[in-house]
Design a protein around this motif. Structure first.
Motif, PDB file in Angstrom:
ATOM      1  N   TYR A  68       0.759  -1.152  -0.093  1.00  0.00           N
ATOM      2  CA  TYR A  68      -0.017  -0.053  -0.014  1.00  0.00           C
ATOM      3  C   TYR A  68       0.824   1.322   0.102  1.00  0.00           C
ATOM      4  N   ARG A  69       0.566   2.111  -0.891  1.00  0.00           N
ATOM      5  CA  ARG A  69       1.108   3.587  -1.035  1.00  0.00           C
ATOM      6  C   ARG A  69       2.741   3.095  -1.071  1.00  0.00           C
ATOM      7  N   GLY A  70       2.944   2.111  -2.210  1.00  0.00           N
ATOM      8  CA  GLY A  70       4.383   1.943  -2.507  1.00  0.00           C
ATOM      9  C   GLY A  70       5.020   1.317  -1.424  1.00  0.00           C
ATOM     10  N   SER A  71       4.491   0.726  -0.349  1.00  0.00           N
ATOM     11  CA  SER A  71       5.363   0.103   0.694  1.00  0.00           C
ATOM     12  C   SER A  71       4.767  -1.238   0.933  1.00  0.00           C
ATOM     13  N   GLN A  72       5.649  -2.204   1.355  1.00  0.00           N
ATOM     14  CA  GLN A  72       5.524  -3.502   1.566  1.00  0.00           C
ATOM     15  C   GLN A  72       6.290  -3.941   2.669  1.00  0.00           C
ATOM     16  N   SER A  73       5.511  -4.660   3.603  1.00  0.00           N
ATOM     17  CA  SER A  73       6.188  -5.105   4.745  1.00  0.00           C
ATOM     18  C   SER A  73       6.259  -6.659   4.815  1.00  0.00           C
ATOM     19  N   VAL A  74       7.020  -7.195   5.334  1.00  0.00           N
ATOM     20  CA  VAL A  74       7.208  -8.630   5.446  1.00  0.00           C
ATOM     21  C   VAL A  74       6.425  -9.034   6.903  1.00  0.00           C
ATOM     22  N   PRO A  75       5.091  -9.664   6.658  1.00  0.00           N
ATOM     23  CA  PRO A  75       4.645  -9.937   7.770  1.00  0.00           C
ATOM     24  C   PRO A  75       4.976 -11.106   8.809  1.00  0.00           C
ATOM     25  N   VAL A  76       4.531 -11.024  10.160  1.00  0.00           N
ATOM     26  CA  VAL A  76       5.104 -11.970  10.942  1.00  0.00           C
ATOM     27  C   VAL A  76       3.789 -13.103  11.177  1.00  0.00           C
ATOM     28  N   ARG A  77       3.933 -13.934  11.822  1.00  0.00           N
ATOM     29  CA  ARG A  77       2.973 -15.027  12.003  1.00  0.00           C
ATOM     30  C   ARG A  77       2.110 -14.272  13.081  1.00  0.00           C
ATOM     31  N   PHE A  78       0.617 -14.769  12.939  1.00  0.00           N
ATOM     32  CA  PHE A  78      -0.472 -14.536  14.061  1.00  0.00           C
ATOM     33  C   PHE A  78       0.191 -14.827  15.476  1.00  0.00           C
ATOM     34  N   THR A  79       0.111 -13.847  16.321  1.00  0.00           N
ATOM     35  CA  THR A  79       0.278 -14.427  17.988  1.00  0.00           C
ATOM     36  C   THR A  79      -0.929 -15.085  18.234  1.00  0.00           C
ATOM     37  N   ARG A  80      -0.945 -15.617  19.496  1.00  0.00           N
ATOM     38  CA  ARG A  80      -1.902 -16.532  19.820  1.00  0.00           C
ATOM     39  C   ARG A  80      -3.292 -15.296  20.286  1.00  0.00           C
ATOM     40  N   PRO A  81      -3.061 -14.216  21.138  1.00  0.00           N
ATOM     41  CA  PRO A  81      -4.310 -13.523  21.098  1.00  0.00           C
ATOM     42  C   PRO A  81      -4.715 -12.792  20.076  1.00  0.00           C
ATOM     43  N   LEU A  82      -3.911 -12.691  18.819  1.00  0.00           N
ATOM     44  CA  LEU A  82      -4.541 -11.901  17.734  1.00  0.00           C
ATOM     45  C   LEU A  82      -5.222 -13.087  16.880  1.00  0.00           C
ATOM     46  N   ASP A  83      -4.595 -14.377  16.986  1.00  0.00           N
ATOM     47  CA  ASP A  83      -5.469 -15.327  16.134  1.00  0.00           C
ATOM     48  C   ASP A  83      -6.862 -15.643  16.808  1.00  0.00           C
ATOM     49  N   LYS A  84      -6.783 -15.470  18.261  1.00  0.00           N
ATOM     50  CA  LYS A  84      -8.185 -15.828  18.960  1.00  0.00           C
ATOM     51  C   LYS A  84      -9.050 -14.527  18.409  1.00  0.00           C
ATOM     52  N   LEU A  85      -8.640 -13.531  18.316  1.00  0.00           N
ATOM     53  CA  LEU A  85      -9.578 -12.288  18.084  1.00  0.00           C
ATOM     54  C   LEU A  85      -9.878 -12.601  16.752  1.00  0.00           C
ATOM     55  N   ARG A  86      -9.081 -12.979  15.718  1.00  0.00           N
ATOM     56  CA  ARG A  86      -9.328 -13.256  14.260  1.00  0.00           C
ATOM     57  C   ARG A  86     -10.440 -14.145  14.136  1.00  0.00           C
ATOM     58  N   ARG A  87     -10.398 -15.433  15.002  1.00  0.00           N
ATOM     59  CA  ARG A  87     -11.278 -16.391  14.825  1.00  0.00           C
ATOM     60  C   ARG A  87     -12.721 -15.855  15.264  1.00  0.00           C
ATOM     61  N   ILE A  88     -12.580 -15.031  16.154  1.00  0.00           N
ATOM     62  CA  ILE A  88     -13.912 -14.208  16.721  1.00  0.00           C
ATOM     63  C   ILE A  88     -14.586 -13.616  15.617  1.00  0.00           C
ATOM     64  N   LEU A  89     -13.940 -12.701  14.824  1.00  0.00           N
ATOM     65  CA  LEU A  89     -14.180 -11.776  13.893  1.00  0.00           C
ATOM     66  C   LEU A  89     -14.533 -12.858  12.614  1.00  0.00           C
ATOM     67  N   ARG A  90     -14.009 -13.770  12.531  1.00  0.00           N
ATOM     68  CA  ARG A  90     -14.391 -14.518  11.205  1.00  0.00           C
ATOM     69  C   ARG A  90     -15.832 -15.312  11.396  1.00  0.00           C
ATOM     70  N   GLU A  91     -16.018 -15.515  12.556  1.00  0.00           N
ATOM     71  CA  GLU A  91     -17.531 -16.037  13.121  1.00  0.00           C
ATOM     72  C   GLU A  91     -18.462 -15.245  13.073  1.00  0.00           C
ATOM     73  N   LYS A  92     -18.267 -13.921  13.668  1.00  0.00           N
ATOM     74  CA  LYS A  92     -19.061 -12.864  13.782  1.00  0.00           C
ATOM     75  C   LYS A  92     -19.504 -12.425  12.417  1.00  0.00           C
ATOM     76  N   LEU A  93     -18.361 -12.190  11.457  1.00  0.00           N
ATOM     77  CA  LEU A  93     -18.620 -11.418  10.063  1.00  0.00           C
ATOM     78  C   LEU A  93     -18.641 -12.103   9.086  1.00  0.00           C
ATOM     79  N   GLY A  94     -18.281 -13.402   9.080  1.00  0.00           N
ATOM     80  CA  GLY A  94     -18.302 -14.196   8.143  1.00  0.00           C
ATOM     81  C   GLY A  94     -17.276 -14.103   7.066  1.00  0.00           C
ATOM     82  N   ALA A  95     -16.019 -13.468   7.439  1.00  0.00           N
ATOM     83  CA  ALA A  95     -15.080 -12.884   6.639  1.00  0.00           C
ATOM     84  C   ALA A  95     -13.965 -13.937   6.852  1.00  0.00           C
ATOM     85  N   PRO A  96     -13.270 -14.163   5.570  1.00  0.00           N
ATOM     86  CA  PRO A  96     -12.097 -15.136   5.931  1.00  0.00           C
ATOM     87  C   PRO A  96     -10.731 -14.246   6.040  1.00  0.00           C
TER      88      PRO A  96
END
Length: 194
Positions: A68-96
């Motif tokens: 984005y905006r000409g910038s690219q970052s190398v991502p790290v793996r999801f931490t356990r708390p952020l993966d848990k939040l992601r699962r909650i959001l996936r279930e709530k919103l139906g988004a992958p």
């Protein structure tokens, strides 16, 4: 969710101020401030590279990158708390969701300028879910002709979702403030192409 109507489609912009309870939001804020490998963002505009007035960290599934905006970052793996939040959001919103851009606004002077989330690495028409932690800040979103212009004070533990045409037809910003405030973190969950 408490809907905030933007167009004929009430589901394009939704804001839920109490998505996370305070204890969970406090723990998540402490985790991301301490445990994420924050870095300065370099943004290319008008043929020049600038240091953005914020710091960030990208987390993603294997094979996901986002430019984005000409910038690219190398991502790290999801931490356990952020993966848990992601699962909650996936279930709530139906988004992958397979990517989260964590952005830290260290004080009221840090901000992001007007922009659209329309980069080619994003899956078109997707849902973007922004979880806010820390200090309350004003989010503003508007379309080009000015017929729609909305300001939302996003608070600690809140969820702001954007989906569909609003991602294509509007721009948004996080407004600077002269008030003395502490850090604010936005966790922006997205779906990017692999």
């Amino acid at each position: 969710m408490t809907g905030v109507s933007t167009t004929a489609n009430d589901n394009e912009l939704e804001y839920e101020p109490a998505f996370l309870d305070n204890e969970i939001a406090d723990d998540l804020l402490a985790h991301v401030l301490i445990d994420l490998p924050w870095r300065e963002e370099l943004v290319k505009m008008f043929g020049q590279t600038f240091v953005a007035p914020r710091i960030s960290c990208a987390l993603a599934d294997e094979g996901c990158t986002y430019r984005y905006r000409g910038s690219q970052s190398v991502p790290v793996r999801f931490t356990r708390p952020l993966d848990k939040l992601r699962r909650i959001l996936r279930e709530k919103l139906g988004a992958p969701f397979n990517y989260v851009l964590a952005t830290q606004y260290r004080n009221g002077s840090d901000y992001v300028g007007w922009h659209a989330d329309d980069e080619r690495d994003l899956v078109p028409g997707q849902t973007i879910a922004n979880v806010s932690l820390g200090e309350a800040r004003e989010f503003r979103i508007k379309n080009q002709d000015g017929s729609f212009d909305k300001r939302i004070t996003t608070v600690h533990g809140s969820l702001l979702c954007m989906r569909g045409d609003i991602l294509r037809t509007t721009k948004h910003t996080l407004i600077r403030t002269r008030r003395t405030i502490g850090p604010r973190v936005v966790l922006s969950f997205r779906e990017v192409r692999k």
